[in-house]
Design a protein around this motif. Structure first.
Motif, PDB file in Angstrom:
ATOM      1  N   HIS A   6      12.135  -0.448 -30.780  1.00 26.61           N
ATOM      2  CA  HIS A   6      11.195   0.444 -30.093  1.00 26.61           C
ATOM      3  C   HIS A   6      10.024   0.793 -31.012  1.00 26.61           C
ATOM      4  N   PHE A   7      10.311   1.062 -32.272  1.00 20.27           N
ATOM      5  CA  PHE A   7       9.281   1.420 -33.239  1.00 20.27           C
ATOM      6  C   PHE A   7       8.313   0.256 -33.454  1.00 20.27           C
ATOM      7  N   VAL A   8       8.840  -0.931 -33.694  1.00 18.78           N
ATOM      8  CA  VAL A   8       8.013  -2.080 -34.025  1.00 18.78           C
ATOM      9  C   VAL A   8       7.173  -2.527 -32.842  1.00 18.78           C
ATOM     10  N   THR A   9       7.733  -2.530 -31.649  1.00 15.16           N
ATOM     11  CA  THR A   9       7.013  -3.060 -30.488  1.00 15.16           C
ATOM     12  C   THR A   9       5.993  -2.086 -29.901  1.00 15.16           C
ATOM     13  N   SER A  16       7.202  -2.849 -25.620  1.00 14.54           N
ATOM     14  CA  SER A  16       8.530  -2.236 -25.688  1.00 14.54           C
ATOM     15  C   SER A  16       9.601  -3.315 -25.652  1.00 14.54           C
ATOM     16  N   PRO A  17      10.791  -2.983 -26.108  1.00 16.74           N
ATOM     17  CA  PRO A  17      11.886  -3.949 -26.039  1.00 16.74           C
ATOM     18  C   PRO A  17      12.205  -4.362 -24.596  1.00 16.74           C
ATOM     19  N   ASP A  18      12.033  -3.452 -23.655  1.00 15.88           N
ATOM     20  CA  ASP A  18      12.314  -3.771 -22.252  1.00 15.88           C
ATOM     21  C   ASP A  18      11.352  -4.833 -21.720  1.00 15.88           C
ATOM     22  N   ARG A  19      10.085  -4.731 -22.089  1.00 18.78           N
ATOM     23  CA  ARG A  19       9.108  -5.752 -21.663  1.00 18.78           C
ATOM     24  C   ARG A  19       9.444  -7.100 -22.275  1.00 18.78           C
ATOM     25  N   ILE A  20       9.882  -7.106 -23.519  1.00 21.06           N
ATOM     26  CA  ILE A  20      10.260  -8.360 -24.176  1.00 21.06           C
ATOM     27  C   ILE A  20      11.471  -8.968 -23.485  1.00 21.06           C
ATOM     28  N   THR A  21      12.459  -8.140 -23.180  1.00 27.06           N
ATOM     29  CA  THR A  21      13.661  -8.620 -22.501  1.00 27.06           C
ATOM     30  C   THR A  21      13.316  -9.206 -21.136  1.00 27.06           C
ATOM     31  N   THR A  22      12.468  -8.537 -20.385  1.00 27.13           N
ATOM     32  CA  THR A  22      12.042  -9.029 -19.073  1.00 27.13           C
ATOM     33  C   THR A  22      11.320 -10.364 -19.208  1.00 27.13           C
ATOM     34  N   PHE A  23      10.428 -10.450 -20.202  1.00 24.86           N
ATOM     35  CA  PHE A  23       9.685 -11.685 -20.441  1.00 24.86           C
ATOM     36  C   PHE A  23      10.634 -12.833 -20.800  1.00 24.86           C
ATOM     37  N   LEU A  24      11.558 -12.594 -21.725  1.00 26.77           N
ATOM     38  CA  LEU A  24      12.491 -13.639 -22.146  1.00 26.77           C
ATOM     39  C   LEU A  24      13.437 -14.046 -21.025  1.00 26.77           C
ATOM     40  N   ASN A  25      13.875 -13.086 -20.217  1.00 23.16           N
ATOM     41  CA  ASN A  25      14.736 -13.429 -19.085  1.00 23.16           C
ATOM     42  C   ASN A  25      13.990 -14.292 -18.075  1.00 23.16           C
TER      43      ASN A  25
END
Length: 109
Positions: A6-9, A16-25
């Motif tokens: 959360h801090f890095v993104t 956010s980590p959620d956007r990354i997860t959605t993108f990767l999925n």
């Protein structure tokens, strides 16, 4: 912050980590279909190859399993049979000393 992710993104384009997860999925969902088709193609090639060698298992072509260590060999065989690409034949046109020298020259510029 709940986590390092959360801090890095937060300050990056990802947000956010959620956007990354959605993108990767989304990428996974699109890529897995083609990957499974490629895997099945290699499995069928392995079955054909084993049949040519007279080493087909008792269950026939359907019983042939493609193992992780098979993929490199059967990918090269596929390239050679289907597209006429023989890496060993190509290799003689690119001797290692010439390739290394050329690569170093490019990166030194």
């Amino acid at each position: 912050y709940p986590s390092w992710a959360h801090f890095v993104t937060e300050t990056r384009m990802s947000g956010s980590p959620d956007r990354i997860t959605t993108f990767l999925n989304g990428i996974y969902d699109k890529a897995v279909v083609g990957a499974n088709e490629d895997k099945e193609r290699l499995r069928k090639l392995k079955a054909t190859h084993l049949e040519e060698l007279g080493e087909l298992p008792e269950g026939g072509a359907d019983a042939v399993r493609l193992e992780a260590w098979d993929t490199g060999f059967y990918h090269a065989l596929l390239l050679k049979r289907e597209y006429g690409v023989d890496h060993e034949a190509i290799r003689k046109y690119f001797p290692l000393p010439v390739v290394v020298e050329g690569t170093l020259r490019i990166y030194q510029e």
